[in-house]
Design a protein around this motif. Structure first.
Motif, mmCIF file in Angstrom:
data_model
loop_
_atom_site.group_PDB
_atom_site.id
_atom_site.type_symbol
_atom_site.label_atom_id
_atom_site.label_comp_id
_atom_site.label_asym_id
_atom_site.label_seq_id
_atom_site.Cartn_x
_atom_site.Cartn_y
_atom_site.Cartn_z
ATOM 1 N N GLY A 1 10.980 -9.625 -21.827
ATOM 2 C CA GLY A 1 11.220 -8.206 -21.644
ATOM 3 C C GLY A 1 9.991 -7.380 -21.997
ATOM 4 N N ARG A 2 9.310 -7.786 -23.083
ATOM 5 C CA ARG A 2 8.110 -7.059 -23.493
ATOM 6 C C ARG A 2 7.014 -7.175 -22.431
ATOM 7 N N ARG A 3 6.822 -8.408 -21.922
ATOM 8 C CA ARG A 3 5.801 -8.603 -20.888
ATOM 9 C C ARG A 3 6.148 -7.833 -19.612
ATOM 10 N N ALA A 4 7.441 -7.857 -19.241
ATOM 11 C CA ALA A 4 7.858 -7.135 -18.041
ATOM 12 C C ALA A 4 7.628 -5.633 -18.206
ATOM 13 N N GLN A 5 7.903 -5.121 -19.409
ATOM 14 C CA GLN A 5 7.684 -3.702 -19.655
ATOM 15 C C GLN A 5 6.202 -3.368 -19.601
ATOM 16 N N GLU A 6 5.369 -4.245 -20.172
ATOM 17 C CA GLU A 6 3.925 -4.024 -20.127
ATOM 18 C C GLU A 6 3.425 -4.021 -18.690
ATOM 19 N N GLU A 7 3.929 -4.970 -17.884
ATOM 20 C CA GLU A 7 3.517 -5.035 -16.479
ATOM 21 C C GLU A 7 3.974 -3.778 -15.730
ATOM 22 N N SER A 8 5.215 -3.343 -16.021
ATOM 23 C CA SER A 8 5.731 -2.140 -15.373
ATOM 24 C C SER A 8 4.912 -0.914 -15.767
ATOM 25 N N ASP A 9 4.593 -0.814 -17.057
ATOM 26 C CA ASP A 9 3.792 0.325 -17.526
ATOM 27 C C ASP A 9 2.407 0.322 -16.881
ATOM 28 N N ALA A 10 1.807 -0.874 -16.793
ATOM 29 C CA ALA A 10 0.476 -0.976 -16.193
ATOM 30 C C ALA A 10 0.535 -0.629 -14.703
ATOM 31 N N TYR A 11 1.591 -1.061 -14.037
ATOM 32 C CA TYR A 11 1.759 -0.779 -12.610
ATOM 33 C C TYR A 11 1.905 0.724 -12.386
ATOM 34 N N PHE A 12 2.734 1.368 -13.213
ATOM 35 C CA PHE A 12 2.954 2.800 -13.073
ATOM 36 C C PHE A 12 1.675 3.574 -13.420
ATOM 37 N N ALA A 13 0.977 3.130 -14.472
ATOM 38 C CA ALA A 13 -0.261 3.806 -14.873
ATOM 39 C C ALA A 13 -1.307 3.721 -13.764
ATOM 40 N N ALA A 14 -1.378 2.561 -13.083
ATOM 41 C CA ALA A 14 -2.332 2.409 -11.986
ATOM 42 C C ALA A 14 -1.990 3.358 -10.839
ATOM 43 N N ALA A 15 -0.675 3.500 -10.558
ATOM 44 C CA ALA A 15 -0.257 4.417 -9.502
ATOM 45 C C ALA A 15 -0.597 5.861 -9.873
ATOM 46 N N LYS A 16 -0.392 6.221 -11.141
ATOM 47 C CA LYS A 16 -0.720 7.589 -11.584
ATOM 48 C C LYS A 16 -2.223 7.854 -11.476
ATOM 49 N N ARG A 17 -3.018 6.840 -11.800
ATOM 50 C CA ARG A 17 -4.469 7.011 -11.675
ATOM 51 C C ARG A 17 -4.867 7.194 -10.212
ATOM 52 N N ALA A 18 -4.209 6.411 -9.334
ATOM 53 C CA ALA A 18 -4.512 6.531 -7.904
ATOM 54 C C ALA A 18 -4.151 7.919 -7.391
ATOM 55 N N CYS A 19 -3.008 8.438 -7.847
ATOM 56 C CA CYS A 19 -2.588 9.773 -7.400
ATOM 57 C C CYS A 19 -3.510 10.850 -7.972
ATOM 58 N N ALA A 20 -3.905 10.683 -9.227
ATOM 59 C CA ALA A 20 -4.788 11.674 -9.853
ATOM 60 C C ALA A 20 -6.145 11.723 -9.163
ATOM 61 N N ALA A 21 -6.537 10.611 -8.526
ATOM 62 C CA ALA A 21 -7.845 10.558 -7.855
ATOM 63 C C ALA A 21 -7.849 11.323 -6.538
ATOM 64 N N HIS A 22 -6.653 11.579 -5.955
ATOM 65 C CA HIS A 22 -6.597 12.349 -4.715
ATOM 66 C C HIS A 22 -6.916 13.821 -5.001
ATOM 67 N N PRO A 23 -7.646 14.506 -4.122
ATOM 68 C CA PRO A 23 -7.941 15.940 -4.339
ATOM 69 C C PRO A 23 -6.647 16.764 -4.371
ATOM 70 N N ARG A 24 -6.629 17.768 -5.203
ATOM 71 C CA ARG A 24 -5.482 18.663 -5.251
ATOM 72 C C ARG A 24 -5.437 19.507 -3.976
ATOM 73 N N HIS A 25 -4.225 19.850 -3.558
ATOM 74 C CA HIS A 25 -4.075 20.735 -2.409
ATOM 75 C C HIS A 25 -4.447 22.168 -2.818
ATOM 76 N N ARG A 26 -5.191 22.820 -1.959
ATOM 77 C CA ARG A 26 -5.581 24.207 -2.206
ATOM 78 C C ARG A 26 -4.791 25.112 -1.253
ATOM 79 N N PRO A 27 -3.759 25.776 -1.756
ATOM 80 C CA PRO A 27 -2.905 26.608 -0.882
ATOM 81 C C PRO A 27 -3.694 27.776 -0.299
ATOM 82 N N ARG A 28 -3.298 28.196 0.904
ATOM 83 C CA ARG A 28 -3.958 29.329 1.559
ATOM 84 C C ARG A 28 -3.407 30.659 1.050
ATOM 85 N N ILE A 29 -2.171 30.627 0.591
ATOM 86 C CA ILE A 29 -1.629 31.782 -0.129
ATOM 87 C C ILE A 29 -1.110 31.273 -1.462
#
Length: 480
Positions: free
Chosen positions: A297-325
């Motif tokens: 369970g501990r290893r699965a949680q660590e893997e899940s946390d690492a997987y989610f953290a990698a996804a968050k890093r990937a999303c953070a690397a995308h440029p933010r949207h700049r609204p026109r209004i």
């Protein structure tokens, strides 16, 4: 050396070899073995078998020595040779010492299993299965032959002027007693089956079951749970048998996997039963299994946390949207889905399915919204924007841009993913009619390559007031 002693030495060697010779002849004639060799689990309580496994694990490095192969025949030959040399050197005492040592080794090697089998079967004849169906008679016969060989060695080195020793008398008597006891064991009662109320599983039963410790009661409760964890194939098994079955699986898991119920030998023994449910139950009964399950369970949680953290890093690397209004609010979130969509619902419609998506991207019904976010499972990088008025249409850089109407009585539009993660309320005017404009890019990449990095899909969701119900497709490069 007297002729009598030579005959006894030869007979001892033949008795030691007889089971192996018989087995090999049988294999050559019939093409089959003794019918054993597998791992067997019984519902009986078989302490002798567990002690036998422990002894074998402790002494196997010794029993694997080549001198002890073939029923210890090589060791007998060596002792016979030493006895002959002792006779020629005028030291017959050397032969007697060697012979008695060989007999002692053989008795220690072959007598305990017989005694433990007698103990088990005198308590419950079903323990024959724990020792291996079809193996019990063969094993008893084999061990008796080798004990007889030990007796013949003792007789071979016994001086004609010396009375029989206590050791020799014991060695002769014990196998005979074993043989008698094996035929004298009887059947035993099945025992009671305690229900969850008698076990006080929920904390408000009658708790009439006694004589069991906390872990045993918890194990029985888990197996007999009528609502969540119960295992129907085992629910009618008597308490004693079920506990013995559980301990047998625990021992098997410890021997073959260090407590891992997923080890092949354990999985084979569990067979068609729900292994996940049984693993949870065994962790209540067996500390070793509990430790392995916790580590998994501990290893699965660590893997899940690492997987989610990698996804968050990937999303953070995308440029933010700049609204026109300027929006009322802009929020970003990494959102997970296992079933293609992320959703928004009014309270009374929670969980409702949306029939059909426009351009297979976004679908809407009163109080329910569904947005494609992954081809099957994965994270999408989601930006939500709330406006008080209609924002300009943006299509550049997006693969699809689709707009639908949405009506909410509750006045809240919160996007929810498969893990319960929320994109906060995107409505700007309370209950009423809204337009939801969804932009996506990265969809083509994940459709063409299933192994695309998590976080490849980007969604921009604009929500603003609007009474129009007709959907609009501003861009759909995927359909061309």
């Amino acid at each position: 050396m007297p002729k009598r002693s030579s005959i006894l030495w030869g007979a001892a060697i033949l008795a030691a070899l007889a089971p192996d010779v018989y087995f090999r002849i049988r294999v050559m004639v019939s093409g089959t073995g003794s019918g054993g060799g597998g791992v067997w689990i019984t519902f009986a309580s078989c302490e002798g078998r567990r002690i036998g496994f422990w002894l074998n694990g402790l002494l196997d490095p010794i029993w694997d020595l080549p001198l002890l192969w073939f029923g210890s025949a090589p060791l007998i030959v060596l002792a016979w040779g030493g006895s002959l040399l002792g006779e020629r050197a005028g030291r017959p005492r050397i032969g007697r010492i060697l012979g008695r040592l060989v007999a002692l080794v053989m008795i220690v090697r072959y007598l305990p299993s017989l005694l433990l089998l007698v103990i088990d079967m005198s308590g419950d004849p079903r323990c024959a299965d724990a020792w291996g169906p079809g193996l019990t008679i063969w094993g008893v016969t084999r061990d008796l032959c080798r004990l007889a060989s030990a007796i013949l060695v003792l007789l071979a080195v016994r001086s004609s002027r010396t009375p029989r020793t206590g050791l020799a008398r014991t060695a002769i008597a014990v196998p005979l007693v074993v043989a008698v006891l094996l035929g004298a064991v009887g059947d035993t009662a099945r025992g009671k089956v305690s229900d969850t109320s008698a076990l006080d599983c929920a904390g408000f039963g009658d708790g009439t079951v006694s004589g069991l410790d906390k872990s045993e009661k918890e194990f029985l409760c888990r197996v007999r749970d009528d609502y969540r964890w119960g295992i129907s194939a085992l629910e009618d098994m008597p308490d004693r048998d079920l506990l013995a079955y559980g301990r047998g699986l625990c021992d098997l898991a410890v021997r073959h996997g260090g407590g891992d119920v997923d080890a092949p030998a354990v999985a084979e023994a569990i067979g068609e039963l729900h292994s996940d449910l049984l693993a949870g139950a065994l962790s209540l009964l067996c500390p070793e299994v509990a430790e392995v399950q916790q580590e998994k369970g501990r290893r699965a949680q660590e893997e899940s946390d690492a997987y989610f953290a990698a996804a968050k890093r990937a999303c953070a690397a995308h440029p933010r949207h700049r609204p026109r209004i300027r929006p009322v609010r802009q929020v970003r979130e990494t959102m997970w889905t296992e079933f293609w969509e992320i959703h928004a619902w009014d309270e009374e419609n929670e969980g409702a399915e949306v029939d059909g998506r426009v351009a297979d991207l976004v679908g809407s019904e009163p109080g329910a919204l569904g947005i494609w976010a992954a081809d099957e499972i994965g994270h999408a990088c989601v930006t939500g924007e709330s406006y008080r008025r209609r924002p300009p249409v943006e299509t550049r850089g997006w693969e699809q841009v689709v707009e639908v109407g949405y009506r909410t009585k509750r006045g809240v539009l919160s996007i929810v993913d498969g893990e319960g993660q929320e994109l906060p309320d995107l409505t700007a005017g309370g209950p009423g009619d809204y337009r939801v404009r969804v932009h996506v890019r990265g969809r083509k990449a994940v459709q063409e390559d299933y192994d695309s990095p998590d976080g490849t899909v980007q969604l921009l969701i604009m929500v603003f007031p609007g009474k129009e119900r007709k959907p609009r497709i501003y861009r759909d490069s995927l359909s061309s």
